[in-house]
Design an enzyme around this catalytic site. Sequence first.
Site, PDB file in Angstrom:
ATOM      1  N   SER A  10      11.560 -35.922 -20.655  1.00 34.86           N
ATOM      2  CA  SER A  10      12.999 -36.163 -20.519  1.00 34.86           C
ATOM      3  C   SER A  10      13.564 -36.630 -21.850  1.00 34.86           C
ATOM      4  O   SER A  10      13.232 -37.720 -22.333  1.00 34.86           O
ATOM      5  CB  SER A  10      13.263 -37.226 -19.453  1.00 34.86           C
ATOM      6  OG  SER A  10      14.606 -37.648 -19.564  1.00 34.86           O
ATOM      7  N   HIS A  34      12.943 -31.568 -20.016  1.00 33.20           N
ATOM      8  CA  HIS A  34      13.813 -32.010 -18.919  1.00 33.20           C
ATOM      9  C   HIS A  34      15.100 -32.548 -19.532  1.00 33.20           C
ATOM     10  O   HIS A  34      15.088 -33.485 -20.332  1.00 33.20           O
ATOM     11  CB  HIS A  34      13.072 -33.094 -18.129  1.00 33.20           C
ATOM     12  CG  HIS A  34      13.792 -33.596 -16.932  1.00 33.20           C
ATOM     13  ND1 HIS A  34      13.729 -32.977 -15.701  1.00 33.20           N
ATOM     14  CD2 HIS A  34      14.571 -34.687 -16.759  1.00 33.20           C
ATOM     15  CE1 HIS A  34      14.438 -33.670 -14.823  1.00 33.20           C
ATOM     16  NE2 HIS A  34      14.972 -34.717 -15.442  1.00 33.20           N
ATOM     17  N   ASP A  36      18.669 -34.176 -18.824  1.00 34.00           N
ATOM     18  CA  ASP A  36      19.445 -34.929 -17.838  1.00 34.00           C
ATOM     19  C   ASP A  36      20.927 -34.848 -18.170  1.00 34.00           C
ATOM     20  O   ASP A  36      21.385 -35.416 -19.157  1.00 34.00           O
ATOM     21  CB  ASP A  36      19.002 -36.394 -17.851  1.00 34.00           C
ATOM     22  CG  ASP A  36      17.633 -36.577 -17.228  1.00 34.00           C
ATOM     23  OD1 ASP A  36      17.450 -36.166 -16.073  1.00 34.00           O
ATOM     24  OD2 ASP A  36      16.739 -37.136 -17.899  1.00 34.00           O
ATOM     25  N   MET A  38      24.676 -35.824 -17.021  1.00 39.56           N
ATOM     26  CA  MET A  38      25.374 -36.812 -16.167  1.00 39.56           C
ATOM     27  C   MET A  38      26.876 -36.744 -16.421  1.00 39.56           C
ATOM     28  O   MET A  38      27.305 -36.468 -17.546  1.00 39.56           O
ATOM     29  CB  MET A  38      24.893 -38.223 -16.498  1.00 39.56           C
ATOM     30  CG  MET A  38      23.395 -38.403 -16.405  1.00 39.56           C
ATOM     31  SD  MET A  38      22.940 -40.111 -16.778  1.00 39.56           S
ATOM     32  CE  MET A  38      21.153 -39.961 -16.839  1.00 39.56           C
ATOM     33  N   HIS A  67      18.504 -31.073 -15.121  1.00 40.72           N
ATOM     34  CA  HIS A  67      18.694 -31.935 -13.945  1.00 40.72           C
ATOM     35  C   HIS A  67      20.164 -32.337 -13.920  1.00 40.72           C
ATOM     36  O   HIS A  67      20.597 -33.159 -14.727  1.00 40.72           O
ATOM     37  CB  HIS A  67      17.751 -33.137 -14.080  1.00 40.72           C
ATOM     38  CG  HIS A  67      17.910 -34.166 -13.013  1.00 40.72           C
ATOM     39  ND1 HIS A  67      17.321 -35.416 -13.097  1.00 40.72           N
ATOM     40  CD2 HIS A  67      18.569 -34.135 -11.828  1.00 40.72           C
ATOM     41  CE1 HIS A  67      17.631 -36.108 -12.012  1.00 40.72           C
ATOM     42  NE2 HIS A  67      18.391 -35.356 -11.229  1.00 40.72           N
ATOM     43  N   MET A  69      23.047 -34.201 -12.714  1.00 41.19           N
ATOM     44  CA  MET A  69      23.558 -35.363 -11.980  1.00 41.19           C
ATOM     45  C   MET A  69      25.075 -35.349 -12.104  1.00 41.19           C
ATOM     46  O   MET A  69      25.693 -36.220 -12.735  1.00 41.19           O
ATOM     47  CB  MET A  69      22.942 -36.644 -12.549  1.00 41.19           C
ATOM     48  CG  MET A  69      21.461 -36.781 -12.190  1.00 41.19           C
ATOM     49  SD  MET A  69      20.587 -37.959 -13.235  1.00 41.19           S
ATOM     50  CE  MET A  69      20.155 -36.889 -14.595  1.00 41.19           C
ATOM     51  N   MET A 138      13.368 -37.908  -6.536  1.00 43.37           N
ATOM     52  CA  MET A 138      13.640 -38.990  -7.490  1.00 43.37           C
ATOM     53  C   MET A 138      12.846 -40.231  -7.110  1.00 43.37           C
ATOM     54  O   MET A 138      12.855 -40.653  -5.949  1.00 43.37           O
ATOM     55  CB  MET A 138      15.136 -39.356  -7.485  1.00 43.37           C
ATOM     56  CG  MET A 138      16.067 -38.326  -8.089  1.00 43.37           C
ATOM     57  SD  MET A 138      15.657 -37.839  -9.779  1.00 43.37           S
ATOM     58  CE  MET A 138      15.872 -39.394 -10.673  1.00 43.37           C
ATOM     59  N   ASP A 176      10.476 -37.715 -10.719  1.00 40.82           N
ATOM     60  CA  ASP A 176      11.258 -38.118 -11.898  1.00 40.82           C
ATOM     61  C   ASP A 176      11.679 -39.571 -11.748  1.00 40.82           C
ATOM     62  O   ASP A 176      12.381 -39.920 -10.792  1.00 40.82           O
ATOM     63  CB  ASP A 176      12.489 -37.202 -11.993  1.00 40.82           C
ATOM     64  CG  ASP A 176      13.402 -37.511 -13.180  1.00 40.82           C
ATOM     65  OD1 ASP A 176      13.012 -38.290 -14.060  1.00 40.82           O
ATOM     66  OD2 ASP A 176      14.508 -36.927 -13.206  1.00 40.82           O
TER      67      ASP A 176
HETATM   68  C1  DX5 Z   1      17.186 -40.684 -14.524  1.00 38.99           C
HETATM   69  C2  DX5 Z   1      16.714 -39.383 -15.095  1.00 38.99           C
HETATM   70  C3  DX5 Z   1      15.317 -39.361 -15.567  1.00 38.99           C
HETATM   71  C4  DX5 Z   1      14.994 -40.347 -16.661  1.00 38.99           C
HETATM   72  C5  DX5 Z   1      13.549 -40.674 -16.557  1.00 38.99           C
HETATM   73  O1  DX5 Z   1      18.450 -40.485 -14.029  1.00 38.99           O
HETATM   74  O2  DX5 Z   1      16.830 -38.353 -14.113  1.00 38.99           O
HETATM   75  O3  DX5 Z   1      14.916 -38.042 -15.936  1.00 38.99           O
HETATM   76  O4  DX5 Z   1      15.270 -39.856 -17.928  1.00 38.99           O
HETATM   77  O5  DX5 Z   1      13.298 -41.675 -17.468  1.00 38.99           O
HETATM   78  P1  DX5 Z   1      11.985 -42.576 -17.412  1.00 38.99           P
HETATM   79  O6  DX5 Z   1      10.801 -41.637 -17.526  1.00 38.99           O
HETATM   80  O7  DX5 Z   1      12.156 -43.464 -18.564  1.00 38.99           O
HETATM   81  O8  DX5 Z   1      11.997 -43.274 -16.072  1.00 38.99           O
HETATM   82 ZN    ZN Z   2      15.983 -36.403 -14.632  1.00 36.20          ZN
END
Ligand code: DX5
Ligand code: ZN
Length: 230
Positions: A10, A34, A36, A38, A67, A69, A138, A176
């Site tokens: 990520s 990955h 993310d 948002m 991913h 969000m 999650m 994740d």
């Molecule tokens: C959280 C993300 C994750 C995050 C994971 O909203 O979806 O992908 O980056 O980070 P770590 O591995 O640090 O928990």
């Molecule tokens: Zn994620």
Amino acid sequence: MTRPVRIAASILAADFARLGEEVARVEPHLDLLHVDVMDGHFVPNLSLGIPVIRSLRTVSALPFDCHLMIANPADFVEALHDAGATGITVHMEAVPDPRGIARIARSVGLGFGLVINPGTPFATMDPYLELCDMVLVMSVEPGFGGQGFMPSVLSKVEAAREAIDRRGLEVGLQIDGGIGPGTIGQASRAGADVFVAGTAIFRRPDPVDAIADLRREALLSAGPLGADRS
Ligand code: DX5
Ligand code: ZN
């Protein structure tokens, strides 16, 4: 035969000022990147979006596992594809009936996945497994990296593994949030086979060693491939 393991880094935990270098360093050791995305609405945080994906695509050949969000993922499917995304994963909490967006994703050639938050039952996603290349459970509340792993979600990973194998599906089972050397084994034992890690890769002194450690731990606990389960 043991279930294969895929590691997804990520980039949320990477140094964004040196993102290209950070990705180049880990690229040969990874299965997926990955990403993310948002929107400050579906989750209480902002991260990155289409321009960053487009720039990264010029320096990386990895699959980009995006991913989403975001509250309105269907509005961005084509733009994500054009920017270089390989697959998108969409929250059941944002899109309770995902058949329409799955069709749009397929029509532009994107991989498609569904994701559930820690508080969302597996049953919400179960009817749609046949639409998916990947499902994601999650193991933290989405929105922030660096949170602690929630072992309470492992029963949902087991339920997803059971459903995928029983129906003979080729669907990745991703986990994740809070994945590191101390938690990846439990997730693998429960049936996950795609592991997202941010902090445990990019915040370690040697991210390449960190990936190797994660892969080893996951493989040690991996169960048999679906068809071999007794
Ligand atoms: C959280 C993300 C994750 C995050 C994971 O909203 O979806 O992908 O980056 O980070 P770590 O591995 O640090 O928990
Ligand atoms: Zn994620």
